[in-house]
Design a protein around this motif. Structure first.
Motif, PDB file in Angstrom:
ATOM      1  N   ILE A  57       0.847  -1.200   0.000  1.00  0.00           N
ATOM      2  CA  ILE A  57       0.000   0.000   0.000  1.00  0.00           C
ATOM      3  C   ILE A  57       0.875   1.240   0.000  1.00  0.00           C
ATOM      4  O   ILE A  57       0.649   2.180  -0.756  1.00  0.00           O
ATOM      5  CB  ILE A  57      -0.949   0.008   1.220  1.00  0.00           C
ATOM      6  N   ARG A  58       1.914   1.232   0.833  1.00  0.00           N
ATOM      7  CA  ARG A  58       2.793   2.404   0.926  1.00  0.00           C
ATOM      8  C   ARG A  58       3.637   2.603  -0.326  1.00  0.00           C
ATOM      9  O   ARG A  58       4.091   3.710  -0.581  1.00  0.00           O
ATOM     10  CB  ARG A  58       3.663   2.306   2.172  1.00  0.00           C
ATOM     11  N   ASN A 115      -9.424   3.464  -4.881  1.00  0.00           N
ATOM     12  CA  ASN A 115      -9.084   2.948  -6.215  1.00  0.00           C
ATOM     13  C   ASN A 115      -8.189   1.723  -6.123  1.00  0.00           C
ATOM     14  O   ASN A 115      -8.359   0.757  -6.873  1.00  0.00           O
ATOM     15  CB  ASN A 115      -8.418   4.026  -7.066  1.00  0.00           C
ATOM     16  N   LEU A 116      -7.235   1.736  -5.213  1.00  0.00           N
ATOM     17  CA  LEU A 116      -6.343   0.590  -5.031  1.00  0.00           C
ATOM     18  C   LEU A 116      -7.109  -0.613  -4.499  1.00  0.00           C
ATOM     19  O   LEU A 116      -7.038  -1.709  -5.058  1.00  0.00           O
ATOM     20  CB  LEU A 116      -5.203   0.967  -4.074  1.00  0.00           C
ATOM     21  N   HIS A 148       2.358   2.391  -3.254  1.00  0.00           N
ATOM     22  CA  HIS A 148       1.426   3.162  -4.083  1.00  0.00           C
ATOM     23  C   HIS A 148       1.036   4.479  -3.426  1.00  0.00           C
ATOM     24  O   HIS A 148       0.796   5.465  -4.118  1.00  0.00           O
ATOM     25  CB  HIS A 148       0.146   2.346  -4.333  1.00  0.00           C
ATOM     26  N   LEU A 149       0.938   4.467  -2.104  1.00  0.00           N
ATOM     27  CA  LEU A 149       0.452   5.620  -1.335  1.00  0.00           C
ATOM     28  C   LEU A 149       1.398   5.849  -0.161  1.00  0.00           C
ATOM     29  O   LEU A 149       1.160   5.353   0.938  1.00  0.00           O
ATOM     30  CB  LEU A 149      -0.969   5.347  -0.820  1.00  0.00           C
ATOM     31  N   SER A 150       2.452   6.589  -0.389  1.00  0.00           N
ATOM     32  CA  SER A 150       3.525   6.704   0.607  1.00  0.00           C
ATOM     33  C   SER A 150       3.071   7.252   1.953  1.00  0.00           C
ATOM     34  O   SER A 150       3.672   6.940   2.978  1.00  0.00           O
ATOM     35  CB  SER A 150       4.660   7.562   0.050  1.00  0.00           C
ATOM     36  N   SER A 151       2.016   8.032   1.990  1.00  0.00           N
ATOM     37  CA  SER A 151       1.583   8.626   3.265  1.00  0.00           C
ATOM     38  C   SER A 151       0.509   7.795   3.972  1.00  0.00           C
ATOM     39  O   SER A 151      -0.059   8.241   4.967  1.00  0.00           O
ATOM     40  CB  SER A 151       1.057  10.044   3.020  1.00  0.00           C
ATOM     41  N   PHE A 152       0.248   6.574   3.509  1.00  0.00           N
ATOM     42  CA  PHE A 152      -0.804   5.751   4.109  1.00  0.00           C
ATOM     43  C   PHE A 152      -0.453   5.346   5.528  1.00  0.00           C
ATOM     44  O   PHE A 152       0.660   4.909   5.811  1.00  0.00           O
ATOM     45  CB  PHE A 152      -1.034   4.480   3.276  1.00  0.00           C
ATOM     46  N   GLY A 198     -10.832   8.324  -4.678  1.00  0.00           N
ATOM     47  CA  GLY A 198      -9.567   8.589  -4.003  1.00  0.00           C
ATOM     48  C   GLY A 198      -8.575   7.459  -4.230  1.00  0.00           C
ATOM     49  O   GLY A 198      -8.950   6.347  -4.604  1.00  0.00           O
ATOM     50  N   PRO A 199      -7.295   7.718  -3.997  1.00  0.00           N
ATOM     51  CA  PRO A 199      -6.266   6.722  -4.298  1.00  0.00           C
ATOM     52  C   PRO A 199      -6.390   5.427  -3.494  1.00  0.00           C
ATOM     53  O   PRO A 199      -6.158   4.345  -4.028  1.00  0.00           O
ATOM     54  CB  PRO A 199      -4.951   7.446  -3.997  1.00  0.00           C
ATOM     55  N   GLU A 200      -6.756   5.508  -2.223  1.00  0.00           N
ATOM     56  CA  GLU A 200      -6.879   4.285  -1.424  1.00  0.00           C
ATOM     57  C   GLU A 200      -8.020   3.418  -1.949  1.00  0.00           C
ATOM     58  O   GLU A 200      -7.846   2.222  -2.181  1.00  0.00           O
ATOM     59  CB  GLU A 200      -7.118   4.634   0.050  1.00  0.00           C
TER      60      GLU A 200
END
Length: 152
Positions: A114-115, A138-139, A117-121, A134-136
């Motif tokens: 997850i991180r 969508n993933l 794709h989305l470093s601030s998760f 949103g990106p989360e």
């Protein structure tokens, strides 16, 4: 037609396993949770697994004294009465997220992935609303179970 609401919650591995086995269809909380019936609940399994693994659909959220929650939902909670009493000690109102369905995702998303794709998760301490588009979301939507009957 209203959009489906999506949230992410964190649940301990033991309870995630009970959900997957169909033994736990109610998630207990000490704080109020305002979500609509039909809300999709993406379930992050806490460390040591650290991954989004399960999707639940909210039937209803119940707020009541702990004794009533235990009487109505204790068998579906996946915990013992002693664990329940310890969890709700000193609390006047208990909250139960009652799921209409709980399904294992086709794909799981490990925290490291997850991180990537989305470093601030960061996994939520209580819960996190997921923005439509949103990106989360969508993933995670790539892993929807085919039998869920819910569109991404």
């Amino acid at each position: 037609m209203a959009e489906t609401e999506d949230i992410l919650i964190s649940v301990h591995p033991r309870h995630v396993d009970s959900m997957v086995r169909g033994q736990k269809t109610v998630e207990l909380r000490r704080r109020p949770l305002k979500v609509a019936n039909g809300c999709r609940v993406w379930i992050y399994c806490t460390l040591p697994r650290g991954s989004v693994e399960v999707l639940g659909i909210v039937h209803t959220v119940v707020a009541a004294p702990p004794s009533k929650i235990w009487r109505d939902y204790g068998r579906q909670s996946g915990i013992t009465k002693a664990e329940f009493d310890a969890y709700y000690e000193g609390v006047d109102t208990a909250y139960a997220i009652v799921f209409s369905s709980v399904e294992k995702l086709n794909l799981t998303f490990a925290l490291a992935e997850i991180r990537r794709h989305l470093s601030s998760f960061h996994p939520p301490q209580f819960f996190k609303r997921l923005a439509t588009g949103g990106p989360e979301l969508n993933l995670f939507a790539a892993a929807l179970p085919s039998s869920s009957g819910v569109c991404a």
